[in-house]
Design an enzyme around this catalytic site. Structure first.
Site, short mmCIF file in Angstrom:
data_model
loop_
_atom_site.label_atom_id
_atom_site.label_comp_id
_atom_site.label_asym_id
_atom_site.label_seq_id
_atom_site.Cartn_x
_atom_site.Cartn_y
_atom_site.Cartn_z
CE LYS A 90 -2.62 1.89 -2.35
NZ LYS A 90 -1.53 2.44 -3.15
CD GLU A 144 0.65 1.60 -9.92
OE1 GLU A 144 1.02 0.45 -9.64
OE2 GLU A 144 -0.12 2.25 -9.21
CE LYS A 158 2.74 -4.18 -3.20
NZ LYS A 158 1.79 -4.05 -2.09
CG ASP A 165 3.56 -1.70 5.99
OD1 ASP A 165 4.20 -1.11 5.08
OD2 ASP A 165 2.77 -2.64 5.76
CB ALA A 184 9.54 0.83 -1.08
CG ASP A 185 4.84 3.45 -3.42
OD1 ASP A 185 5.56 2.55 -3.88
OD2 ASP A 185 3.59 3.46 -3.51
N1 PSU Z 1 -2.96 2.88 -6.72
C1 PSU Z 1 -4.11 2.19 -6.92
N2 PSU Z 1 -4.08 0.84 -6.69
C2 PSU Z 1 -2.92 0.16 -6.31
C3 PSU Z 1 -1.72 0.90 -6.13
C4 PSU Z 1 -1.80 2.26 -6.34
O1 PSU Z 1 -5.15 2.78 -7.27
O2 PSU Z 1 -2.94 -1.05 -6.15
C5 PSU Z 1 -0.42 0.17 -5.76
C6 PSU Z 1 0.78 0.98 -6.23
O3 PSU Z 1 1.53 0.18 -7.11
C7 PSU Z 1 1.56 1.29 -4.97
C8 PSU Z 1 1.23 0.11 -4.10
O4 PSU Z 1 2.92 1.44 -5.21
O5 PSU Z 1 -0.18 -0.04 -4.35
C9 PSU Z 1 1.59 0.35 -2.65
O6 PSU Z 1 1.89 -0.86 -2.02
P1 PSU Z 1 2.64 -0.87 -0.60
O7 PSU Z 1 1.71 -0.16 0.32
O8 PSU Z 1 2.81 -2.33 -0.26
O9 PSU Z 1 3.96 -0.20 -0.80
MN MN Z 2 4.26 -1.99 3.05
#
Ligand code: PSU
Ligand code: MN
Length: 291
Positions: A141, A9, A70, A120, A123-124
């Site tokens: 995370k 990614e 993003k 929140d 979408a993953d």
């Molecule tokens: N893994 C990491 N660092 C990141 C991400 C993943 O070590 O920055 C990113 C990925 O692209 C993941 C995104 O899809 O963070 C999630 O963002 P959100 O919570 O807004 O969906």
């Molecule tokens: Mn989000």
């Protein structure tokens, strides 16, 4: 015979890591994939075009781009219409990888359910629910609500595999105290489970969760107070939606004096290696008997 592809990614490059570590890491992940017998396919959007595999110059451009978006699944059409350049999230990368016929994808930590007052949910999670790829990660995370994230994955029929562990890893820490749905201990086993899953007609991803190396981990007791603080600050500043995850990651790197950044880089590299090994095992198994 071509070496099998591993999708990587790019939101981690554009929004997840500071410069210059972002470009170094992107190159390093590509190198590790090659070293383990596979072909890296970093996915991104350049001037509105979905790209699967970037040249060295394109990778550099993406890592240093200003006004970079993003891009999640919902954003591809806007990106094409408005000629955006951007990093694809896990959700966005899953979409593009599937269209390209790629079976394995390595990332850091997936998005999930945030612990915030407003709804929140990354979408993953929905993309994992309906995209049949093997996704190698270090769990979700740790800035997220991990129990809620696991509940969502269960609801959406996503197998959560502990790779050489019985516990869901917590990104910066090896353990979370939360169970996985099955433990596997080799790339061949992962391939067998994924082929069986899809052979049964399932459409969901297989999430392979690998804890970061012990020498790079930050114990939960140490990182959790910092996560609490970063979340509080985000709430006070009114940060929500797309900028929330990048804010929390950057703030944690400051609060830990760079320790969280080092852990993040280590787990990304570790996952690139395993992703390549799984892609190689997938190709070998597919040669024996067609999927
Ligand atoms: N893994 C990491 N660092 C990141 C991400 C993943 O070590 O920055 C990113 C990925 O692209 C993941 C995104 O899809 O963070 C999630 O963002 P959100 O919570 O807004 O969906
Ligand atoms: Mn989000």
């Amino acid at each position: 015979m071509n070496s099998p592809a591993v999708a990587l990614e790019s939101t981690v490059i554009t929004h997840g890591l500071p410069r210059p570590q972002n470009l170094q890491l992107a190159r390093e992940m590509e190198r590790l994939v090659r070293e383990n017998g596979a072909t890296p396919a970093t996915i991104a959007v350049l001037d509105g075009q979905i790209r699967v595999g970037l040249t060295e110059a394109e990778l550099e451009r993406l890592a240093n781009a200003t006004n970079v978006h993003k891009i999640s699944r919902r954003d591809f059409a806007a990106a094409a219409t408005k000629q955006w350049t951007g990093g694809t999230t896990v959700a966005g990368t899953l979409f593009a990888a599937r269209r390209a016929g790629i079976r394995v994808f390595a990332t850091g930590g997936i998005g999930g359910v945030h612990e915030v007052a407003t709804l929140d949910i990354s979408a993953d999670l929905q993309a994992l629910a309906d995209t049949p790829l093997i996704v190698v990660c270090a769990g979700a995370k740790a800035i997220l609500d991990l129990p809620a994230t696991l509940e969502y994955l269960e609801t959406m029929a996503v197998p959560v595999i502990g790779y050489e562990t019985d516990e869901f890893p917590a990104f910066y820490s090896r353990q979370s105290g939360l169970p996985v749905s099955a433990r596997l201990d080799s790339p061949e086993e992962v391939v067998r489970l994924a082929k069986t899953h899809w052979g049964l007609g399932m459409q969901s991803a297989v999430l392979v969760c690998q804890p970061l190396p012990p020498e790079d981990e930050i114990p939960a007791a140490k990182i959790l107070p910092f996560i609490e603080q970063a979340r509080r600050e985000a709430a006070e500043k009114g940060i929500h939606g797309q900028p929330l995850t990048p804010f929390l990651l950057a703030r944690l790197a400051e609060l830990t004096g760079g320790e969280s950044l080092r852990a993040n880089l280590a787990l990304l590299k570790n996952n690139a290696r395993l992703g390549a090994q799984i892609a190689v095992a997938w190709q070998a198994a597919s040669k024996e008997k067609p999927a």
